[in-house]
Design a protein around this motif. Sequence first.
Motif, PDB file in Angstrom:
ATOM      1  N   THR A 186      -2.557   6.590   8.288  1.00 12.40           N
ATOM      2  CA  THR A 186      -1.392   6.249   7.468  1.00 12.40           C
ATOM      3  C   THR A 186      -1.763   6.185   5.990  1.00 12.40           C
ATOM      4  N   ILE A 189      -1.515   9.448   4.028  1.00 10.25           N
ATOM      5  CA  ILE A 189      -0.220  10.076   3.723  1.00 10.25           C
ATOM      6  C   ILE A 189       0.020  10.019   2.216  1.00 10.25           C
ATOM      7  N   THR A 194       7.313   8.105   2.794  1.00 12.48           N
ATOM      8  CA  THR A 194       6.895   8.380   4.182  1.00 12.48           C
ATOM      9  C   THR A 194       5.799   7.413   4.590  1.00 12.48           C
ATOM     10  N   LYS A 195       4.866   7.208   3.693  1.00 15.97           N
ATOM     11  CA  LYS A 195       3.758   6.289   3.950  1.00 15.97           C
ATOM     12  C   LYS A 195       4.267   4.867   4.149  1.00 15.97           C
ATOM     13  N   ASP A 197       7.208   3.816   5.194  1.00 16.94           N
ATOM     14  CA  ASP A 197       7.862   3.662   6.495  1.00 16.94           C
ATOM     15  C   ASP A 197       6.831   3.499   7.608  1.00 16.94           C
ATOM     16  N   LYS A 198       5.749   4.249   7.511  1.00 23.91           N
ATOM     17  CA  LYS A 198       4.696   4.162   8.525  1.00 23.91           C
ATOM     18  C   LYS A 198       3.957   2.823   8.436  1.00 23.91           C
ATOM     19  N   GLU A 201       6.097   0.246  10.051  1.00 24.73           N
ATOM     20  CA  GLU A 201       6.022   0.410  11.507  1.00 24.73           C
ATOM     21  C   GLU A 201       4.746  -0.213  12.071  1.00 24.73           C
ATOM     22  N   GLU A 202       3.623  -0.040  11.358  1.00 28.31           N
ATOM     23  CA  GLU A 202       2.336  -0.528  11.853  1.00 28.31           C
ATOM     24  C   GLU A 202       2.145  -2.029  11.657  1.00 28.31           C
TER      25      GLU A 202
END
Length: 498
Positions: A186, A189, A194-195, A197-198, A201-202
């Motif tokens: 991640t 990225i 985009t990074k 959002d990831k 999520e993590e």
Amino acid sequence: MKIKSLLAKPFASYIHSKIRKGMHTALADQDAILKELLKVGKNTEFGKDHQFGNINSYREYTQGVPIRDYEAFKPYINKVKEGRHNVLWKGKPIYFAKTSGTTSGVKYIPITNESIPNHINTARNALLCYMAETGNTAFADGKLIFLSGSPELERIGGIPTGRLSGIVNHHVPKYLRSNQLPSYETNCIEDWETKLDKIVEETINQDMTLISGIPPWVQMYFDRLQEKSGKRIKDLFPQFSVLVHGGVNFEPYRAKLFESIGQKIDAIETFPASEGFFAFQDTQTEEGLLLNTNSGIFFEFIPAGEIFNDNPTRLSLHDVKVGENYALIINNNAGLWSYNLGDTVKFVSTDPYRLVVTGRTKHFISAFGEHVIGEEVEHSLLKAAERNNVRITEFTVAPFIQQGEGKSYHEWFVEFENKPDNLEAFAQQVNENLRQKNIYYDDLIRGNILQPLKISVVRKNGFIDYMKSIGKLGGQNKVPRLSNDRAIANALQNWIES
């Protein structure tokens, strides 16, 4: 108590004691560092060009080595990039820290075997001083996040090259690896959104205890977490107790960050850059950041008003005074010599040497001779915001030079979290605050040369969209507080409320 927090206690006490002893030897340590830098540097190409072998005092050094910015260093940096040895420092750098310059484009800052401990150990010391003072070691057992650039490195002249935060990521101690988020994949990225959002999520279901990053990007992280969960940060992360920040003044972001968290928590301020880790907050009870006086960097200071003079006054730590604004000049064991960092600082104490960062030498407004600096605009806006219970998301200031009839003025571009009830009255308060802070600005208003400042309201997320439009969203990028031209002001017109 878990093993990491248990082991941290004695180590924190040891380091804290060592740092406190160093407060009393700061001047001697600085003298010793200059002597050692010259000893090593005399065998380099730069040292021979500047006759380091004949320099025996700081006074002689100032006479033989002029102040340089990155542009003036470029010929030497280019030789290093070509693979040459012993150019600025012995051997070759182990890394280039790649950073964006306001006038130089991409800059390649050398990091050596000798200088890398300054970056790694200072970050560690900031946390250990906090542990020793507060007794809070429990966060070491939870999950830690460092919002940073990609750790992927390219090679320039055979030298691994990347963002400083990405380089440092490779040196996170093994005992913290299991605690660290986000994942390596991640972190690699490039696209910030985009990074982000990831990262959300993590981390959204993890036991986050420490969060670190530049305040505006931490706020974006908090906003995304709240959008996805509908919860405040303290409810998502009940054990979250330490916020580490740097890169910009914290005050404009403090209120909104703590509101997002849902409570006030401890914060640790740091002053890192690709060129070195210069200072850190060593206590929760005193103002200012402790200058890193024994970490391979010899500091020089120039009265801020003289920084563009041909022959400015140059001071060592021996001669600085509380309350004066200085341009920060560094010499380090990566081969930067009398390097103009571009930052301005002001000492709030000389026993020990603690300072605050006041702005950038190139970020000011003096279109009319007023020389307004970052510290002054931040103070003026935040004082009015506090009085009116207004929260600021982001802002920047530029001159408006009237070409036809009428008088010129300063135009403030402000994105509000909640707008003042009376924008005109709010602008008047900011204007009066700035007049009290800067006598030259006051003279121009009093003399009817400038009209009072005007505020243009930037729509919600306007600054984020602006940074995205120029490819500088996230990472270590930040919006300049001040510009002496209209480049940013003109670009922001697309995001002004009608």
